[in-house]
Design a protein around this motif. Structure first.
Motif, PDB file in Angstrom:
ATOM      1  N   MET A  90      48.186  56.170  94.739  1.00  0.00           N
ATOM      2  CA  MET A  90      49.394  56.626  94.071  1.00  0.00           C
ATOM      3  C   MET A  90      49.253  58.076  93.653  1.00  0.00           C
ATOM      4  O   MET A  90      49.533  58.978  94.402  1.00  0.00           O
ATOM      5  N   LYS A  91      48.766  58.243  92.434  1.00  0.00           N
ATOM      6  CA  LYS A  91      48.630  59.587  91.897  1.00  0.00           C
ATOM      7  C   LYS A  91      47.810  60.445  92.862  1.00  0.00           C
ATOM      8  O   LYS A  91      46.941  59.955  93.569  1.00  0.00           O
ATOM      9  N   GLU A  92      48.095  61.699  92.828  1.00  0.00           N
ATOM     10  CA  GLU A  92      47.403  62.609  93.739  1.00  0.00           C
ATOM     11  C   GLU A  92      45.895  62.488  93.616  1.00  0.00           C
ATOM     12  O   GLU A  92      45.322  62.874  92.615  1.00  0.00           O
ATOM     13  N   GLY A  93      45.283  61.983  94.616  1.00  0.00           N
ATOM     14  CA  GLY A  93      43.833  61.897  94.607  1.00  0.00           C
ATOM     15  C   GLY A  93      43.230  63.272  94.839  1.00  0.00           C
ATOM     16  O   GLY A  93      43.956  64.245  94.991  1.00  0.00           O
ATOM     17  N   PRO A  94      41.915  63.345  94.864  1.00  0.00           N
ATOM     18  CA  PRO A  94      41.251  64.630  95.148  1.00  0.00           C
ATOM     19  C   PRO A  94      41.388  65.000  96.613  1.00  0.00           C
ATOM     20  O   PRO A  94      40.511  65.629  97.165  1.00  0.00           O
ATOM     21  N   ASP A  95      42.469  64.552  97.235  1.00  0.00           N
ATOM     22  CA  ASP A  95      42.790  64.984  98.590  1.00  0.00           C
ATOM     23  C   ASP A  95      41.664  64.799  99.576  1.00  0.00           C
ATOM     24  O   ASP A  95      41.562  65.545 100.544  1.00  0.00           O
ATOM     25  N   ILE A  96      40.852  63.809  99.325  1.00  0.00           N
ATOM     26  CA  ILE A  96      39.782  63.525 100.260  1.00  0.00           C
ATOM     27  C   ILE A  96      40.349  63.149 101.612  1.00  0.00           C
ATOM     28  O   ILE A  96      39.733  63.399 102.642  1.00  0.00           O
ATOM     29  N   SER A  97      41.563  62.600 101.628  1.00  0.00           N
ATOM     30  CA  SER A  97      42.123  62.156 102.900  1.00  0.00           C
ATOM     31  C   SER A  97      42.568  63.328 103.764  1.00  0.00           C
ATOM     32  O   SER A  97      42.503  63.250 104.986  1.00  0.00           O
ATOM     33  N   ARG A  98      43.018  64.370 103.130  1.00  0.00           N
ATOM     34  CA  ARG A  98      43.509  65.497 103.932  1.00  0.00           C
ATOM     35  C   ARG A  98      42.378  66.074 104.789  1.00  0.00           C
ATOM     36  O   ARG A  98      42.546  66.319 105.981  1.00  0.00           O
ATOM     37  N   ILE A  99      41.251  66.269 104.151  1.00  0.00           N
ATOM     38  CA  ILE A  99      40.119  66.819 104.889  1.00  0.00           C
ATOM     39  C   ILE A  99      39.607  65.843 105.929  1.00  0.00           C
ATOM     40  O   ILE A  99      39.317  66.204 107.059  1.00  0.00           O
ATOM     41  N   ALA A 100      39.526  64.595 105.522  1.00  0.00           N
ATOM     42  CA  ALA A 100      39.032  63.593 106.463  1.00  0.00           C
ATOM     43  C   ALA A 100      39.966  63.488 107.656  1.00  0.00           C
ATOM     44  O   ALA A 100      39.514  63.297 108.789  1.00  0.00           O
ATOM     45  N   ALA A 101      41.266  63.613 107.411  1.00  0.00           N
ATOM     46  CA  ALA A 101      42.210  63.546 108.518  1.00  0.00           C
ATOM     47  C   ALA A 101      42.016  64.720 109.470  1.00  0.00           C
ATOM     48  O   ALA A 101      42.170  64.573 110.691  1.00  0.00           O
TER      49      ALA A 101
END
Lengths: 229, 229
Positions: free
Chosen positions: A1-12
């Motif tokens: 939900m809430k903005e995570g530490p954007d770990i997914s953006r980099i992983a993507a």
DNA sequence: TTCATAGTTTGATCATAGCCGAAGCATTTA
DNA sequence: TAAATGCTTCGGCTATGATCAAACTATGAA
């Protein structure tokens, strides 16, 4: 939900096979051009260009324009660390798949880079100029010192003519095979021209290789000594 | 081109925002159920189920079926290490976003888990049984020793009846709040029933909380001593 | 200048995969 | 047994984004 530490953006970013190929190809710290990386990734140049933009925007790569080339490097050690950790997880057949630059030994030794000296000897020259305090590298910029100007003049270069030209006098150029800086810019060109005029070097007409004469090699080593000389 | 070390497959797994949320939620080593993780990820249960399957197949999660629940944990420290490295790269607002299990203190202290004792005291009991050599945990399997059988019989349990039943005698059950094992299986149920019959405990009719009487608490501590007692 | 090379941008195509709701199992509770 | 709960599977929708060819820009070579 809430903005995570954007770990997914980099992983993507790493998650696309093409981009992953690009990143692994850069794992040894070398810098490669967009075309080389396109081949590594197994995609077309336009596709690779898009990937490289994304990786750069995402902070994973550090691009470096070099004339009509564009070199890409991993941004820093952290990126390499993450990739290494991922490779560890993907405990698979560990193939390195490095494709080094020029295969020809002569090309690795010395070649023209547009209009200046590149290869092992080009790097040697640049380092020697630095070590003797003739040029100073500050980040991306390279400036010629007063003693450097004297040296160049003594070398037979018309510094006044160079300084009026609009082209930058000194530029750091990333060496294709050595993956270190060498000297570009109008001074780099002038030095190359001068060495050619002096008969130190000659060009292989069928390739970019530069051949040193015996006396030329000696003179070169004397003019641009390496390390503890 | 050639098959890389599949770094992209794993990165792609982490690269989806929903799955990344799931993984970060598991970063503290706890085990969470599919429903909890669905909420963490901000997706529907069916979607989360798909994500969890992929993560498990990819070797990032270790699932553990527990009756009609399914708990998920990070597979190992390597996975956590990669995630940590990624979070380091994604240098952003570091929010932890942990949502612990039962909020009610009473529930954390002791509650029923289906039909056996769970919560802090359930974990205490299980550890005490282990420490005294009554049960031995080998991986996922838990076996009752000879002395353990004696102990249970002395506790007032009809071991003969239990052993004829088809249900497993001992099972390790992952505690919801403590995130450690406690004792399930028919023996766990029998112990709970026996404690109830003895008047040690009573159930809160409105929740799963288990209330210990004063004497019951003393007897429990005596029967299942902790640590260096 | 004119040509060639390196890279970017655009536009269109197409496949992947995330998503949800509904139905289906499995397990526990009553 | 029937009802409730937890999760999985299936079908269909949709959006994202990877891809390439072609046009375009920029730089170097002749």
């Amino acid at each position: 939900m809430k903005e995570g530490p954007d770990i997914s953006r980099i992983a993507a970013l790493i998650g696309d096979p093409g981009r992953a190929n690009i990143l692994t190809a850069l794992m040894d710290g070398r810098a490669l051009t967009a075309s080389e990386l396109a081949e590594e990734a197994g995609v077309g140049l336009s596709t690779a260009s898009g990937h490289l933009s994304k990786l750069s925007d995402g902070g994973l790569l550090r691009p470096r324009k070099q004339g009509r080339h564009k070199y890409f490097q991993l941004a820093d050690d952290d990126v390499a660390g993450v990739l290494e950790a991922l490779m560890g997880l993907a405990a698979r057949t560990g193939q390195t798949r490095v494709r080094t630059g020029p295969r020809d030994a002569q090309m690795q030794q010395a070649r023209v880079c547009y209009n200046h000296l590149a290869g092992r000897l080009g790097v040697q020259m640049y380092r020697s100029l630095q070590a003797q305090g003739y040029v100073v590298e500050a980040g991306e910029a390279v400036t010629l010192t007063a003693s450097g100007t004297s040296f160049a003049t003594a070398f037979g270069i018309d510094m006044a003519a160079l300084q009026t030209a609009r082209a930058p006098l000194c530029r750091a150029c990333l060496d294709w095979s050595e993956r270190r800086n060498h000297l570009a810019g109008s001074l780099g060109r002038a030095l190359f021209t001068r060495m050619s005029a002096q008969g130190w070097i000659s060009r292989d007409p069928n390739s970019r290789a530069v051949l040193f004469s015996l006396s030329g090699q000696r003179a070169f080593d004397a003019a641009f000594p390496v390390g503890a000389t």
